[in-house]
Design an enzyme around this catalytic site. Structure first.
Site, PDB file in Angstrom:
ATOM      1  CG  ASP A  96      11.414 -21.244   5.568  1.00 20.33           C
ATOM      2  OD1 ASP A  96      10.914 -21.948   4.628  1.00 20.33           O
ATOM      3  OD2 ASP A  96      12.672 -21.211   5.708  1.00 20.33           O
TER       4      ASP A  96
ATOM      5  CG  HIS B 184       2.000   2.575  -3.927  1.00 20.33           C
ATOM      6  ND1 HIS B 184       2.285   1.385  -3.580  1.00 20.33           N
ATOM      7  CD2 HIS B 184       0.885   2.730  -4.385  1.00 20.33           C
ATOM      8  CE1 HIS B 184       1.333   0.642  -3.992  1.00 20.33           C
ATOM      9  NE2 HIS B 184       0.523   1.398  -4.710  1.00 20.33           N
TER      10      HIS B 184
ATOM     11  CG  ASP C 191      -4.518   9.407  20.717  1.00 17.70           C
ATOM     12  OD1 ASP C 191      -4.622  10.581  19.958  1.00 17.70           O
ATOM     13  OD2 ASP C 191      -5.738   8.799  21.003  1.00 17.70           O
TER      14      ASP C 191
ATOM     15  CE  LYS D 125      -1.666   1.920  -0.768  1.00 18.18           C
ATOM     16  NZ  LYS D 125      -0.761   1.143  -1.466  1.00 18.18           N
TER      17      LYS D 125
ATOM     18  CE  LYS E  19      -0.363  -3.012  -2.656  1.00 18.01           C
ATOM     19  NZ  LYS E  19      -0.524  -3.516  -3.858  1.00 18.01           N
TER      20      LYS E  19
ATOM     21  CG  HIS F  27      -4.534  -3.838  -4.073  1.00 20.44           C
ATOM     22  ND1 HIS F  27      -4.338  -3.150  -2.869  1.00 20.44           N
ATOM     23  CD2 HIS F  27      -4.107  -3.321  -5.104  1.00 20.44           C
ATOM     24  CE1 HIS F  27      -3.736  -1.983  -3.643  1.00 20.44           C
ATOM     25  NE2 HIS F  27      -3.576  -2.035  -4.793  1.00 20.44           N
TER      26      HIS F  27
END
Length: 484
Positions: free
Chosen positions: A409, A224, A231, A226, A404, A402
């Site tokens: 604090d 999952h 470079d 991404k 995450k 979507h």
């Protein structure tokens, strides 16, 4: 033997085989008790066939050297971790007060997930798909040596085609191009889509490919992650996949709200190393070593301390879930969470309840637009339970959420690929960046407040007024969410 006796014999035989298979699962698989009971129920109600389903969806992948590191590579990685453990105390005291405050969390990530601390990072935040991909394509066009791309989903649509074509141009210029995608996530994709890139010298691999589509014994363990590394100097990490919907132009979802980091600094090497390990696993037919990749050694202008924390079914330890729980339990004032799915296990729920009972302001934002009805109703069930403890549940109305992210604090924050559900906790290969920087944390919290203006609140009164049909959907979804 008459027909009745034959049927009795067959049923007895099936029952004995099913008991043996269940016993093997019970004694040889060391899993969470809820997960174990869920699968035993499957074995009981669907004899034999339930075990076949388990072979596709439930097998344990944990083993000591899942990514096939050589003895020399393993020794090098361990020595690097040991060196940082030995010097971490001085670095914390000399460079950043937050590193002292979160010393135990940093130590846990380092020991548990080999997540090295780097303190020289420069971070840009993207919450819009068009801005993120404009930046990514610009960085790809300026690549001189190497482009490494890894996505859970690459759609063969306009955006996917544009990415492929940009990578093909760089490959023709002599730039090393590697693409890694997950077969289950990218189910519409095939290697034919990359024909021109492959002809130009680019390399493409599939994580957990099927021996024969659609039969895939690893279909429940998806990569999952991404990640994009250019470079060895620039890296992207976060929630955006590749497809038109991530630009907010899909009528089904509407605007797509996500969060992604563009990073420069020492964390790029850690993200590059993460890609390397996944690439090694996918490219079993060829030995891959560290010196085949670009790693930077120079100094950087950034000053944000960060760790890159990975988790996956190759380990019995749920690294990212533990990191979130530790963050929540460390919170003194506030915990802000954005997640498309909220289907936590009991340990995560307990951490949220403890924080709430301790007077911490816990806010959880979820989408009010289901992409998967099953997980949507399970999310409502779990979020609704926390209302009784004082949590503020916000329903994002401006398209699909979507992102995450977690912000604690206004000091420390994490962005990555992990959803708050059992799939991300233990079944998927995930990766997050955790940043110990008040400026980054405050930027993410400000985005949360902006999104709050586009959300409605799920109050205890509103939750109690839901219909019997919705309550039934929630109950069924929650019952089976532990294995799906």
């Amino acid at each position: 033997m008459d027909n009745g006796s034959l049927v009795t014999w067959i049923l007895s035989f099936v029952m004995i085989i099913n008991i043996l298979l269940s016993a093997g699962f019970l004694f040889f698989e060391r899993r969470d008790i809820g997960y174990t009971w869920a699968w035993l129920m499957v074995f009981y109600f669907i004899p034999i066939l339930g075990f076949i389903i388990y072979l596709f969806l439930g097998r344990n992948l944990a083993k000591k050297n899942f990514f096939g590191l050589s003895a020399e590579e393993s020794k090098y990685l361990q020595s690097t971790v040991d060196h940082q453990l030995a010097t971490l105390k001085d670095q914390r005291e000399n460079q950043n007060a937050l590193l002292t405050k979160y010393a135990d969390l940093i130590h846990m990530n380092l020991v548990s997930s080999n997540a090295l601390m780097t303190t020289d990072n420069e971070i840009a935040i993207f919450n819009d798909g068009k801005q993120k991909f404009d930046s990514l394509f610009n960085d790809i066009r300026n690549a001189k040596k190497e482009v490494n791309i890894q996505y859970y989903i690459i759609q063969p649509d306009d955006l996917g085609t544009k990415l492929r074509d940009e990578l093909t141009k760089k490959a023709k210029e002599g730039v090393k191009v590697r693409v890694l995608y997950d077969e289950i996530g990218s189910k519409r994709l095939s290697l034919k889509f990359f024909k021109e890139l492959l002809s130009a010298g680019g390399e493409v691999e599939v994580f957990f490919p099927s021996l024969l589509r659609p039969i895939n014994f690893r279909m429940n363990n998806r990569n999952h992650r991404k990640l994009c590394i250019i470079d060895g100097e620039i890296a992207y990490i976060g929630g955006f996949n590749v497809g038109n919907e991530y630009l907010g132009i899909d009528k089904k979802f509407g605007y797509w709200r996500d969060t992604h980091f563009r990073m420069k600094g020492g964390s790029v090497n850690q993200i590059q190393g993460r890609f390397l390990l996944d690439w090694k696993h996918a490219r079993k037919h060829e030995q891959v070593s560290f010196d085949q990749f670009s790693f930077t050694t120079g100094s950087h202008a950034g000053s944000s301390p960060a760790q890159i924390v990975s988790s996956g079914p190759n380990s019995l330890v749920e690294h990212l879930k533990n990191m979130y729980i530790k963050l929540i339990l460390n919170a003194k004032r506030s915990v802000y969470i954005q997640t498309p799915y909220f289907i936590p296990d009991s340990s995560f729920m307990d951490a949220c309840k403890i924080a709430l009972l301790s007077g911490v302001d816990v806010r959880i934002m979820i989408p009010n637009k289901p992409d998967h009805p099953f997980v949507y109703w399970a999310t409502w069930a779990y979020a609704g339970e926390l209302l009784n403890y004082g949590a503020k549940i916000l329903l994002y109305e401006n398209g699909f959420l979507h992102a995450k992210t977690i912000v604690v604090d206004e000091e420390v924050a994490s962005v990555g690929t992990m959803n708050i559900d059992s799939r991300s906790f233990r079944l998927n290969f995930e990766v997050n960046a955790i940043v110990y920087d008040e400026q980054v944390a405050k930027q993410l919290q400000e985005l949360f407040h902006e999104d709050s203006q586009l959300s409605t609140e799920l109050t205890p009164e509103r939750y109690k007024e839901r219909s019997l049909i919705i309550k039934f959907k929630e109950g069924v979804s929650r019952l089976f969410s532990s294995i799906l």
